[in-house]
Design a protein around this motif. Structure first.
Motif, PDB file in Angstrom:
ATOM      1  N   GLY A  74      36.201  28.713  36.938  1.00 23.73           N
ATOM      2  CA  GLY A  74      36.246  27.844  35.774  1.00 23.73           C
ATOM      3  C   GLY A  74      37.305  26.769  35.859  1.00 23.73           C
ATOM      4  O   GLY A  74      37.841  26.469  36.924  1.00 23.73           O
ATOM      5  N   PRO A  95      40.402  26.469  33.714  1.00 26.41           N
ATOM      6  CA  PRO A  95      41.427  26.762  32.708  1.00 26.41           C
ATOM      7  C   PRO A  95      42.508  25.684  32.718  1.00 26.41           C
ATOM      8  O   PRO A  95      42.624  24.915  33.680  1.00 26.41           O
ATOM      9  N   ASP A 146      44.281  32.571  31.268  1.00 29.19           N
ATOM     10  CA  ASP A 146      43.314  32.682  30.180  1.00 29.19           C
ATOM     11  C   ASP A 146      42.314  33.764  30.568  1.00 29.19           C
ATOM     12  O   ASP A 146      41.609  33.619  31.576  1.00 29.19           O
ATOM     13  N   GLU A 147      42.244  34.821  29.799  1.00 35.80           N
ATOM     14  CA  GLU A 147      41.418  35.988  30.122  1.00 35.80           C
ATOM     15  C   GLU A 147      39.951  35.621  30.387  1.00 35.80           C
ATOM     16  O   GLU A 147      39.301  36.243  31.218  1.00 35.80           O
ATOM     17  N   GLN A 148      39.437  34.590  29.720  1.00 35.97           N
ATOM     18  CA  GLN A 148      38.028  34.234  29.943  1.00 35.97           C
ATOM     19  C   GLN A 148      37.775  33.704  31.354  1.00 35.97           C
ATOM     20  O   GLN A 148      36.637  33.649  31.805  1.00 35.97           O
ATOM     21  N   TYR A 149      38.842  33.304  32.056  1.00 31.61           N
ATOM     22  CA  TYR A 149      38.713  32.817  33.422  1.00 31.61           C
ATOM     23  C   TYR A 149      39.304  33.798  34.442  1.00 31.61           C
ATOM     24  O   TYR A 149      39.521  33.436  35.599  1.00 31.61           O
ATOM     25  N   SER A 150      39.535  35.017  34.018  1.00 29.65           N
ATOM     26  CA  SER A 150      40.090  36.026  34.916  1.00 29.65           C
ATOM     27  C   SER A 150      39.077  36.395  36.000  1.00 29.65           C
ATOM     28  O   SER A 150      37.867  36.391  35.775  1.00 29.65           O
ATOM     29  N   ARG A 167      38.842  39.380  37.060  1.00 26.53           N
ATOM     30  CA  ARG A 167      38.603  40.819  36.916  1.00 26.53           C
ATOM     31  C   ARG A 167      37.134  41.196  37.138  1.00 26.53           C
ATOM     32  O   ARG A 167      36.849  42.153  37.863  1.00 26.53           O
ATOM     33  N   GLU A 218      44.682  37.037  41.320  1.00 27.27           N
ATOM     34  CA  GLU A 218      44.170  36.401  40.101  1.00 27.27           C
ATOM     35  C   GLU A 218      43.989  34.896  40.317  1.00 27.27           C
ATOM     36  O   GLU A 218      44.599  34.288  41.197  1.00 27.27           O
ATOM     37  N   ASN A 219      43.142  34.319  39.524  1.00 28.37           N
ATOM     38  CA  ASN A 219      42.702  32.928  39.561  1.00 28.37           C
ATOM     39  C   ASN A 219      43.818  31.953  39.954  1.00 28.37           C
ATOM     40  O   ASN A 219      44.818  31.816  39.266  1.00 28.37           O
TER      41      ASN A 219
END
Length: 156
Positions: A31, A33, A39-43, A45, A80-81
């Protein structure tokens, strides 16, 4: 489960590296971010979870990784991202050097982002002890070379 070509190549490459005793760190983005703001929505995970299922082993997601990662031979982690880090898009040299310091060999395998002069693509490759193209990037470059130098006729 149906695996796409990308998953087959990547999991094969990862399994081979792990079998040879390498520690594998996956690095990617997702994404757009705001840079420097996790930002969790772009994690990544969900990617770590999916990769764990494909490899049938745990794939920890490391959130705070830029200062170093403890990684044993034969282990795999997903970082992570990269877009959560300030300086990524600007190809900040200090950030690229920190990324490069994490590895012995940097494998660039993302044709779709290889043109970007960012810390996680161009910068890390410049400063890594060893850098190379992965199998997907190499195949894309071969196909491009074939299309440009020996195109199949007719050509539009």
């Amino acid at each position: 489960m149906t695996l796409c070509y990308l998953e087959l190549v990547m999991t094969s490459m990862i399994r081979g590296a792990i079998a040879a005793g390498a520690g594998v760190m996956g690095m990617s983005h997702l994404g757009r971010p705001v840079e420097g703001e996790p930002d969790e929505q772009y994690s990544l995970r969900p990617i770590a979870n999916h990769l764990a299922g494909l490899l049938d082993r745990e794939v920890p997601l490391i959130s705070d990784w830029i200062e170093g990662v403890d990684l044993l031979p034969g282990a795999i982690v997903l970082l992570e991202n990269v877009r959560f880090l300030s300086g990524e898009k600007a190809n900040d040299e200090a950030l690229a050097r920190k990324m490069a310091a994490l590895c012995d060999v940097f494998v660039m395998d993302a044709f779709g982002t290889a043109h970007r002069a960012q810390a996680s693509t161009c910068g890390v490759a410049q400063f890594a002890p060893q850098a190379c193209a992965g199998p997907l990037l190499a195949a894309e470059l071969d196909a491009l070379e074939q299309a440009m130098s020996r195109p199949r006729k007719p050509v539009v």
